[in-house]
Design a protein around this motif. Sequence first.
Motif, short mmCIF file in Angstrom:
data_model
loop_
_atom_site.label_atom_id
_atom_site.label_comp_id
_atom_site.label_asym_id
_atom_site.label_seq_id
_atom_site.Cartn_x
_atom_site.Cartn_y
_atom_site.Cartn_z
N GLY A 175 0.75 -1.21 0.42
CA GLY A 175 0.02 0.11 -0.57
C GLY A 175 1.08 1.15 0.13
N LEU A 176 1.86 1.72 0.96
CA LEU A 176 2.45 2.47 0.99
C LEU A 176 3.47 3.04 -0.51
CD1 LEU A 176 5.03 1.67 4.33
CD2 LEU A 176 2.99 3.08 4.04
N ARG A 177 3.76 1.78 -0.99
CA ARG A 177 4.77 1.77 -2.15
C ARG A 177 3.52 2.02 -3.51
NH1 ARG A 177 8.43 2.53 0.53
NH2 ARG A 177 9.97 0.91 0.29
N SER A 178 2.50 2.34 -3.49
CA SER A 178 1.34 2.19 -4.40
C SER A 178 0.68 3.52 -4.39
CB SER A 178 0.36 1.14 -4.07
OG SER A 178 -0.82 1.47 -2.88
N THR A 179 1.26 3.87 -3.19
CA THR A 179 0.77 5.22 -2.66
C THR A 179 1.63 6.36 -3.30
OG1 THR A 179 1.12 5.52 -0.46
CG2 THR A 179 -1.21 5.11 -1.75
N GLY A 180 3.32 6.03 -3.60
CA GLY A 180 4.18 6.89 -3.88
C GLY A 180 5.08 7.12 -2.82
N ASN A 181 4.72 5.96 -1.85
CA ASN A 181 5.54 6.73 -0.64
C ASN A 181 6.62 5.78 -0.25
OD1 ASN A 181 6.38 5.35 2.37
ND2 ASN A 181 4.57 6.46 2.60
N ASP A 182 8.19 6.27 -0.13
CA ASP A 182 9.35 6.01 -0.12
C ASP A 182 10.19 5.81 0.57
OD1 ASP A 182 10.28 8.70 -0.27
OD2 ASP A 182 11.12 8.85 -2.45
N ASP B 273 11.91 -17.52 6.88
CA ASP B 273 13.59 -17.87 6.71
C ASP B 273 13.83 -18.17 5.77
OD1 ASP B 273 13.36 -19.76 7.47
OD2 ASP B 273 14.83 -19.90 9.09
N GLN B 274 12.75 -18.52 4.91
CA GLN B 274 12.46 -19.33 3.87
C GLN B 274 12.90 -18.20 2.32
OE1 GLN B 274 12.63 -22.55 3.44
NE2 GLN B 274 12.25 -22.12 5.60
N LEU B 275 12.78 -18.51 1.00
CA LEU B 275 13.04 -17.93 0.08
C LEU B 275 12.14 -17.23 0.02
CD1 LEU B 275 15.55 -16.86 -1.73
CD2 LEU B 275 14.82 -18.71 -3.11
N ASP B 276 11.29 -18.26 -0.54
CA ASP B 276 9.27 -17.86 -0.87
C ASP B 276 9.07 -16.28 -0.06
OD1 ASP B 276 10.02 -19.66 -2.91
OD2 ASP B 276 8.35 -20.85 -2.29
N ASP B 277 9.35 -16.70 1.32
CA ASP B 277 8.85 -15.35 2.04
C ASP B 277 9.64 -13.95 1.91
OD1 ASP B 277 7.40 -17.52 3.69
OD2 ASP B 277 8.75 -17.64 4.23
N LYS B 278 11.34 -14.99 1.58
CA LYS B 278 12.03 -13.37 1.40
C LYS B 278 11.35 -12.87 0.08
CE LYS B 278 16.04 -14.72 4.21
NZ LYS B 278 17.70 -15.04 4.37
N VAL B 279 11.12 -13.32 -0.61
CA VAL B 279 10.99 -13.54 -2.45
C VAL B 279 9.62 -12.19 -2.44
CG1 VAL B 279 9.92 -13.88 -4.80
CG2 VAL B 279 12.19 -14.64 -3.70
N ALA B 280 9.04 -12.69 -1.70
CA ALA B 280 7.51 -12.07 -1.40
C ALA B 280 8.01 -10.92 -0.90
CB ALA B 280 6.18 -12.68 -0.83
N GLY B 281 8.15 -11.07 0.05
CA GLY B 281 8.62 -9.66 0.55
C GLY B 281 9.23 -8.58 -0.23
N PHE B 282 10.43 -8.86 -0.82
CA PHE B 282 10.93 -7.74 -1.75
C PHE B 282 9.75 -7.72 -2.74
CE2 PHE B 282 14.61 -9.86 -0.21
CZ PHE B 282 15.38 -8.36 0.09
N GLU B 283 9.22 -8.11 -3.90
CA GLU B 283 8.06 -8.28 -5.19
C GLU B 283 7.38 -7.64 -3.71
OE1 GLU B 283 6.53 -11.87 -5.48
OE2 GLU B 283 7.67 -12.48 -6.78
N SER B 284 6.61 -7.20 -2.57
CA SER B 284 5.85 -5.87 -2.06
C SER B 284 6.03 -4.85 -1.58
CB SER B 284 5.45 -6.32 -0.73
OG SER B 284 6.55 -6.18 0.68
N GLY B 285 7.90 -4.87 -2.11
CA GLY B 285 8.35 -3.29 -2.12
C GLY B 285 9.12 -3.56 -0.51
N THR B 286 10.16 -4.26 0.10
CA THR B 286 10.61 -4.14 0.66
C THR B 286 11.93 -3.97 0.37
OG1 THR B 286 11.72 -5.23 3.04
CG2 THR B 286 11.94 -6.33 1.03
N ASP B 287 13.17 -2.98 1.59
CA ASP B 287 14.30 -3.27 0.83
C ASP B 287 15.12 -4.04 1.51
OD1 ASP B 287 14.01 -0.54 -1.09
OD2 ASP B 287 12.63 -0.04 0.86
N ASP B 288 14.82 -4.47 2.44
CA ASP B 288 15.78 -5.56 2.90
C ASP B 288 15.06 -6.00 4.25
OD1 ASP B 288 18.49 -6.28 3.89
OD2 ASP B 288 19.40 -4.55 4.90
N TYR B 289 16.54 -7.07 4.73
CA TYR B 289 15.21 -8.46 5.79
C TYR B 289 16.72 -8.46 6.32
CZ TYR B 289 11.66 -11.81 5.12
OH TYR B 289 10.99 -13.21 5.24
N LEU B 290 15.71 -8.97 7.89
CA LEU B 290 15.90 -9.08 8.80
C LEU B 290 15.64 -10.66 9.40
CD1 LEU B 290 19.02 -8.22 10.28
CD2 LEU B 290 17.84 -6.79 11.78
#
Length: 222
Positions: free
Chosen positions: A65-72, A82-99
């Motif tokens: 939602g943040l990314r769709s409204t231009g919030n950077d 910690d699974q790869l699919d979970d990380k991929v989902a996070g990056f696809e949603s607009g996250t910049d980093d993962y911990l």
Amino acid sequence: MNVLLVEDDFDLAETVIDYLSIESISCDYASNGMAGLTLLKDKSYDVLLLDINLPRLDGLTLCQGLRSTGNDTPVLMLTARDQLDDKVAGFESGTDDYLVKPFELRELVVRIHALARRRSGQVQLLRYADLEMNLKEYTVTRARQKIKLSPTAWQILETLLRAAPETVAKQKLIDAVWGDDPPDSNSLKVHLHHLRKAVDDGFDRPLIHTIPGRGFSVKEGD
């Protein structure tokens, strides 16, 4: 530095907030996604620390939602997944980093500082005043009027909008658009001329400005 932590684990949140205060990082807190979204609408932050599994509004949906409204605002996902699919989902949603939890608090601080130096590159909508660039749909409008741009003009405008209303130095703009293959001395001037005509012609307020001795900017006013 001011960050927002959205996390429903109260013990973890208290630990993080206390540690960040020692590091001179101010931290606002929300225990669910909707409360976090409300804070983000009312205040700007250097970094968003966001859990995925949240009540009322999950972290992935909030980030999308943040990314769709231009919030950077740069987003750092904090999650036990910690699974790869979970990380991929996070990056696809607009996250910049993962911990991944559990994490070292010192590493958290290092990543916060790294993210706070820049705005997110994940945002899909850039907006300043009545000028809007949709990176997903590859469209530019001003006051809802469509604007046609060359690929180079698009890159120039994207670089300026990501920094707006701050000034982008001439060399930094050249590096962002042309990289290691800089153009001849007149190319930037010509492209900026065409960009100004496309963006500002027919409008009372120009948005593309040359800042003498400093560079260029998208901003309102002289």
